[in-house]
Design a protein around this motif. Structure first.
Motif, PDB file in Angstrom:
ATOM      1  N   GLU A   1      47.489-101.814 -59.790  1.00  0.00           N
ATOM      2  CA  GLU A   1      48.715-101.448 -59.077  1.00  0.00           C
ATOM      3  C   GLU A   1      49.959-102.091 -59.682  1.00  0.00           C
ATOM      4  O   GLU A   1      51.083-101.619 -59.450  1.00  0.00           O
ATOM      5  CB  GLU A   1      48.611-101.833 -57.605  1.00  0.00           C
ATOM      6  CG  GLU A   1      47.596-101.034 -56.814  1.00  0.00           C
ATOM      7  CD  GLU A   1      46.165-101.532 -56.974  1.00  0.00           C
ATOM      8  OE1 GLU A   1      45.269-100.964 -56.332  1.00  0.00           O
ATOM      9  OE2 GLU A   1      45.938-102.495 -57.755  1.00  0.00           O
ATOM     10  N   ASN A   2      49.802-103.167 -60.440  1.00  0.00           N
ATOM     11  CA  ASN A   2      50.942-103.877 -61.020  1.00  0.00           C
ATOM     12  C   ASN A   2      51.082-103.649 -62.527  1.00  0.00           C
ATOM     13  O   ASN A   2      51.847-104.338 -63.186  1.00  0.00           O
ATOM     14  CB  ASN A   2      50.828-105.378 -60.751  1.00  0.00           C
ATOM     15  CG  ASN A   2      51.010-105.715 -59.286  1.00  0.00           C
ATOM     16  OD1 ASN A   2      51.656-104.969 -58.550  1.00  0.00           O
ATOM     17  ND2 ASN A   2      50.460-106.839 -58.855  1.00  0.00           N
ATOM     18  N   LEU A   3      50.344-102.669 -63.055  1.00  0.00           N
ATOM     19  CA  LEU A   3      50.361-102.376 -64.488  1.00  0.00           C
ATOM     20  C   LEU A   3      50.820-100.940 -64.698  1.00  0.00           C
ATOM     21  O   LEU A   3      50.302-100.015 -64.072  1.00  0.00           O
ATOM     22  CB  LEU A   3      48.960-102.561 -65.088  1.00  0.00           C
ATOM     23  CG  LEU A   3      48.255-103.887 -64.765  1.00  0.00           C
ATOM     24  CD1 LEU A   3      46.833-103.876 -65.312  1.00  0.00           C
ATOM     25  CD2 LEU A   3      49.033-105.073 -65.302  1.00  0.00           C
ATOM     26  N   TYR A   4      51.798-100.749 -65.616  1.00  0.00           N
ATOM     27  CA  TYR A   4      52.395 -99.435 -65.823  1.00  0.00           C
ATOM     28  C   TYR A   4      52.295 -99.032 -67.290  1.00  0.00           C
ATOM     29  O   TYR A   4      53.066 -99.513 -68.126  1.00  0.00           O
ATOM     30  CB  TYR A   4      53.852 -99.439 -65.364  1.00  0.00           C
ATOM     31  CG  TYR A   4      53.980 -99.544 -63.865  1.00  0.00           C
ATOM     32  CD1 TYR A   4      54.154 -98.395 -63.089  1.00  0.00           C
ATOM     33  CD2 TYR A   4      53.896-100.774 -63.217  1.00  0.00           C
ATOM     34  CE1 TYR A   4      54.245 -98.482 -61.705  1.00  0.00           C
ATOM     35  CE2 TYR A   4      53.980-100.867 -61.836  1.00  0.00           C
ATOM     36  CZ  TYR A   4      54.156 -99.716 -61.092  1.00  0.00           C
ATOM     37  OH  TYR A   4      54.235 -99.805 -59.718  1.00  0.00           O
ATOM     38  N   PRO A   5      51.343 -98.145 -67.640  1.00  0.00           N
ATOM     39  CA  PRO A   5      51.271 -97.647 -69.025  1.00  0.00           C
ATOM     40  C   PRO A   5      52.484 -96.768 -69.343  1.00  0.00           C
ATOM     41  O   PRO A   5      52.913 -95.950 -68.522  1.00  0.00           O
ATOM     42  CB  PRO A   5      49.979 -96.820 -69.038  1.00  0.00           C
ATOM     43  CG  PRO A   5      49.199 -97.285 -67.847  1.00  0.00           C
ATOM     44  CD  PRO A   5      50.233 -97.652 -66.818  1.00  0.00           C
ATOM     45  N   VAL A   6      53.028 -96.947 -70.525  1.00  0.00           N
ATOM     46  CA  VAL A   6      54.186 -96.165 -70.967  1.00  0.00           C
ATOM     47  C   VAL A   6      53.928 -95.702 -72.396  1.00  0.00           C
ATOM     48  O   VAL A   6      53.596 -96.509 -73.267  1.00  0.00           O
ATOM     49  CB  VAL A   6      55.485 -97.002 -70.913  1.00  0.00           C
ATOM     50  CG1 VAL A   6      56.660 -96.193 -71.468  1.00  0.00           C
ATOM     51  CG2 VAL A   6      55.771 -97.456 -69.485  1.00  0.00           C
ATOM     52  N   GLU A   7      54.067 -94.394 -72.633  1.00  0.00           N
ATOM     53  CA  GLU A   7      53.916 -93.829 -73.966  1.00  0.00           C
ATOM     54  C   GLU A   7      55.289 -93.427 -74.488  1.00  0.00           C
ATOM     55  O   GLU A   7      55.992 -92.640 -73.847  1.00  0.00           O
ATOM     56  CB  GLU A   7      53.002 -92.603 -73.930  1.00  0.00           C
ATOM     57  CG  GLU A   7      51.569 -92.930 -73.545  1.00  0.00           C
ATOM     58  CD  GLU A   7      50.721 -91.670 -73.416  1.00  0.00           C
ATOM     59  OE1 GLU A   7      49.965 -91.364 -74.360  1.00  0.00           O
ATOM     60  OE2 GLU A   7      50.833 -91.000 -72.370  1.00  0.00           O
TER      61      GLU A   7
END
Length: 390
Positions: A264-270
């Motif tokens: 919930e506190n991790l945001y993958p960004v491409e």
């Protein structure tokens, strides 16, 4: 009632060779009673709640002299009196230009149920907050014991995330997240591994922080949108693991312990052909700051909460290191434990997976099995990998 908006919980703080009875403020060093003036006592209480981390001078001035404007040397004198009272039983270290640190783990032993603090009504979705940005709350994203997060829209700023404080503990968390964000921005200009604080209102309720909005969502959302972990090839799952370890290593290099690493506190960004993971929610009492003095000590301790041991949400329990669940101080190695669990889940294909008996059968590569076992060892002394090595 304790000063500074905090209600004391019945119990005893034990630190070094000293103990402090929270309710009545009685300090004992090696069994002998020691007298403390009110300001020094309040400074000690605040240091205890953030044991092992550096606390800013502004925070300590507010704790010792709430609502008053006093000279900075008032704090230095209060710390001097506190050191004299402790007489070497516990060390209060100065961090030049920043604040002070209680340089030993502290443990709170409650003696009764904590008193309940009245909650504060927060705005609901659809409402517009006062202020120049005219934030309209679109929908609720999450909720905790001290605050709520909303997706919000401003005519001038567009879509962002607003984190609203529910009470004094939530407000302290917002201030802490601001301090951490400013520290990271100064130490790592242009960094993209931690969600930055873009703005805030701490003057009038509702108090809030402005954070970036990641349309792809958190790790759960991102994976779900791609058909689940089983639909991702091994190279993508490995890339997620590498990006996650790199992000955690970056904050560990600054002496920051996240303490609540979970999907919930991790945001993958491409972007630009690169996959990275952005860490969020470093405030709200879940992160500690311990800048390098003679290098970062991997076993800096801290207390579990603002006044008493923290009770993690059920969804976090998979990732909380065993020693922290047992009430011991969190360290950089506690984050490494969470990393070990997350790497196992990502490579094993199940974000609900636990490291129970037989977990090794889910990981085909023997080197990866060895690394996961080291990172998620039950005994923190056996966690010989740091985030960067992992």
């Amino acid at each position: 009632m304790q000063q500074g908006g905090h209600r004391p919980v019945p119990g005893v703080w034990r630190f070094g060779q000293a103990e402090l009875h929270e309710t009545d403020g009685h300090l004992r060093v090696a069994g002998s009673a020691r007298a403390l003036d009110r300001s020094s006592l309040q400074v000690l209480r605040h240091l205890l709640r953030h044991a092992g981390e550096v606390v800013t001078k502004d925070e300590l001035l507010e704790a010792g002299w709430p609502g008053r404007v006093v000279a900075e040397n008032s704090l230095a004198k209060a710390v001097s009196r506190l050191r004299a009272a402790l007489d070497g039983a516990a060390e209060v270290r100065a961090v030049h230009g920043y604040g002070y640190r209680l340089a030993c783990p502290a443990r709170f032993e409650p003696s009764g149920a904590p008193p309940s603090a009245p909650g504060t009504a927060l705005p609901a979705a659809g409402q517009t907050l006062p202020g120049e940005a005219a934030w309209t709350l679109l929908r609720r994203l999450g909720e905790g014991s001290t605050g709520v997060t909303f997706l919000a829209h401003s005519p001038t700023h567009g879509e962002r995330v607003l984190k609203l404080a529910r009470d004094e503990a939530g407000l302290r968390g917002l201030r802490r997240e601001i301090a951490l964000s400013r520290y990271i921005a100064q130490a790592l200009p242009g960094q993209d591994c931690v969600a930055p604080v873009l703005g805030w209102n701490l003057e009038e309720p509702p108090c809030w922080l402005e954070l970036p909005y990641f349309p792809g969502g958190n790790l759960h959302d991102w994976i779900r949108a791609r058909g689940g972990l089983a639909a991702l090839d091994e190279a993508t799952r490995l890339a997620l693991c590498v990006a996650l370890c790199e992000a955690v290593a970056a904050i560990h290099d600054l002496g920051i312990i996240h303490r609540d690493l979970k999907p919930e506190n991790l945001y993958p960004v491409e972007a630009d052909g690169r996959l990275r993971v952005v860490l969020a929610d470093l405030g709200a009492g879940e992160a500690v700051l311990s800048p390098q003095l003679e290098g970062i000590a991997p076993t800096l301790g801290l207390t579990m909460g603002a006044a008493a041991p923290h009770s993690p949400a059920a969804g976090s329990l998979l990732y909380i290191a065993p020693e922290v669940v047992a009430g011991e101080a969190a360290t950089l190695r506690s984050d490494v434990y969470a990393l070990g669990v997350l790497v196992f889940q990502l490579l094993g294909g199940d974000l609900r997976g636990a490291l129970g008996p037989g977990w090794e059968a889910r990981i085909a590569d023997p080197l990866l099995r060895e690394d996961i076992a080291l990172a998620a060892a039950i005994d923190p002394q056996q966690r010989s990998l740091d985030a960067r090595s992992l």
